[in-house]
Design a protein around this motif. Structure first.
Motif, PDB file in Angstrom:
ATOM      1  N   GLU A  19       0.827  -1.196   0.000  1.00  0.00           N
ATOM      2  CA  GLU A  19       0.000   0.000   0.000  1.00  0.00           C
ATOM      3  C   GLU A  19       0.869   1.257   0.000  1.00  0.00           C
ATOM      4  OE1 GLU A  19      -2.389  -0.702   3.449  1.00  0.00           O
ATOM      5  OE2 GLU A  19      -3.768  -1.994   2.355  1.00  0.00           O
ATOM      6  N   LEU A  20       1.902   1.236   0.823  1.00  0.00           N
ATOM      7  CA  LEU A  20       2.788   2.397   0.883  1.00  0.00           C
ATOM      8  C   LEU A  20       3.516   2.595  -0.446  1.00  0.00           C
ATOM      9  CD1 LEU A  20       3.957   4.712   2.481  1.00  0.00           C
ATOM     10  CD2 LEU A  20       5.603   3.132   3.496  1.00  0.00           C
ATOM     11  N   ARG A  21       3.944   1.496  -1.029  1.00  0.00           N
ATOM     12  CA  ARG A  21       4.632   1.618  -2.321  1.00  0.00           C
ATOM     13  C   ARG A  21       3.704   2.206  -3.376  1.00  0.00           C
ATOM     14  NH1 ARG A  21       7.168  -2.753  -6.347  1.00  0.00           N
ATOM     15  NH2 ARG A  21       7.851  -1.215  -7.853  1.00  0.00           N
ATOM     16  N   GLU A  22       2.464   1.797  -3.398  1.00  0.00           N
ATOM     17  CA  GLU A  22       1.516   2.349  -4.364  1.00  0.00           C
ATOM     18  C   GLU A  22       1.356   3.856  -4.156  1.00  0.00           C
ATOM     19  OE1 GLU A  22      -3.203   2.156  -5.406  1.00  0.00           O
ATOM     20  OE2 GLU A  22      -2.242   0.274  -4.853  1.00  0.00           O
ATOM     21  N   ILE A  23       1.233   4.260  -2.914  1.00  0.00           N
ATOM     22  CA  ILE A  23       1.095   5.691  -2.613  1.00  0.00           C
ATOM     23  C   ILE A  23       2.307   6.460  -3.137  1.00  0.00           C
ATOM     24  CG2 ILE A  23       1.071   7.378  -0.721  1.00  0.00           C
ATOM     25  CD1 ILE A  23      -0.608   5.220   0.854  1.00  0.00           C
ATOM     26  N   LEU A  24       3.493   5.932  -2.881  1.00  0.00           N
ATOM     27  CA  LEU A  24       4.720   6.606  -3.305  1.00  0.00           C
ATOM     28  C   LEU A  24       4.857   6.636  -4.825  1.00  0.00           C
ATOM     29  CD1 LEU A  24       7.227   5.148  -0.670  1.00  0.00           C
ATOM     30  CD2 LEU A  24       6.057   7.363  -0.622  1.00  0.00           C
ATOM     31  N   ASP A  25       4.596   5.499  -5.469  1.00  0.00           N
ATOM     32  CA  ASP A  25       4.724   5.435  -6.928  1.00  0.00           C
ATOM     33  C   ASP A  25       3.725   6.355  -7.621  1.00  0.00           C
ATOM     34  OD1 ASP A  25       6.752   3.584  -6.652  1.00  0.00           O
ATOM     35  OD2 ASP A  25       5.711   1.952  -7.672  1.00  0.00           O
ATOM     36  N   VAL A  26       2.492   6.364  -7.139  1.00  0.00           N
ATOM     37  CA  VAL A  26       1.470   7.228  -7.735  1.00  0.00           C
ATOM     38  C   VAL A  26       1.817   8.704  -7.498  1.00  0.00           C
ATOM     39  CG1 VAL A  26      -0.960   7.935  -7.578  1.00  0.00           C
ATOM     40  CG2 VAL A  26      -0.368   5.505  -7.747  1.00  0.00           C
ATOM     41  N   ALA A  27       2.281   9.036  -6.304  1.00  0.00           N
ATOM     42  CA  ALA A  27       2.659  10.426  -6.013  1.00  0.00           C
ATOM     43  C   ALA A  27       3.803  10.873  -6.916  1.00  0.00           C
ATOM     44  CB  ALA A  27       3.046  10.567  -4.544  1.00  0.00           C
ATOM     45  N   ALA A  28       4.797  10.024  -7.081  1.00  0.00           N
ATOM     46  CA  ALA A  28       5.940  10.379  -7.926  1.00  0.00           C
ATOM     47  C   ALA A  28       5.517  10.536  -9.384  1.00  0.00           C
ATOM     48  CB  ALA A  28       7.038   9.325  -7.805  1.00  0.00           C
ATOM     49  N   ALA A  29       4.703   9.616  -9.882  1.00  0.00           N
ATOM     50  CA  ALA A  29       4.243   9.696 -11.273  1.00  0.00           C
ATOM     51  C   ALA A  29       3.385  10.936 -11.489  1.00  0.00           C
ATOM     52  CB  ALA A  29       3.465   8.437 -11.650  1.00  0.00           C
TER      53      ALA A  29
END
Length: 137
Positions: free
Chosen positions: A1-11
Motif C-alpha cells: 500500500e505504501l509503495r503504491e502511494i509513493l509510486d502514484v505520487a511520484a508519477a
C-alpha cells in the motif's frame, strides 16, 4: 500500500510538474526503461530497481526518495524470486512498458492504472511465494 502511494505520487508530480518544466526528464526515464528491458536474467533485479528509482528520483522529493529507498530493501527479496521465473519477468517488463508509455504520453490515468496493476500482480505473487515458503518449511 505504501509503495503504491509513493509510486502514484511520484508519477503524478512527474507528469504534472516535472515534465512540463523539464522535458529532458523523459529521456532519463526512457534510458532506465530500456536498460531494465534489456538487463537480462542476471541483472533483472537491478534493472527493475533502476526503472522505479528513476521515476521516484525525478519527482525531486528527497523525503519520498528516502522512504522509497527503505522499502526497496524489502521489495528486493521478491524481485529476486521473480528473477527466477521468465514469465514473471516478462510480466514486469510489460508493465514497465505500460508505465513508460503512460508517462511518455503524459497520460496520468493510464500511468496510474499501469502502476496499480503492476503492484497488485506483484503483491499477489509475493503472497503466493510466502504461502509456498510456509508450506515447505
Amino acid at each position: 500500500e505504501l509503495r503504491e502511494i509513493l509510486d502514484v505520487a511520484a508519477a503524478t508530480k512527474l507528469i504534472e510538474k516535472v515534465l512540463p518544466a523539464e522535458p529532458s526528464a523523459l529521456e532519463k526515464i526512457r534510458r532506465a526503461y530500456e536498460a531494465s528491458r534489456h538487463s537480462g536474467d542476471r541483472d533483472f533485479v537491478q534493472g527493475d530497481e533502476n526503472f522505479h528509482d528513476c521515476i521516484i528520483a525525478l519527482s525531486g522529493n528527497t523525503r519520498l526518495t528516502s522512504i522509497y529507498a527503505d522499502l526497496r530493501n524489502q521489495i528486493r527479496a521478491f524481485r529476486s524470486i521473480a528473477s527466477k521465473d521468465q514469465a514473471r519477468m516478462n510480466t514486469v517488463y510489460d508493465y514497465h512498458e505500460k508505465i513508460f508509455q503512460g508517462i511518455e504520453k503524459r497520460d496520468l490515468p493510464m500511468t496510474i492504472a499501469a502502476i496499480r496493476r503492476h503492484l497488485q500482480l506483484g503483491l499477489q505473487e509475493a503472497l503466493q511465494d510466502i504461502g509456498e515458503d510456509r508450506s515447505e518449511g
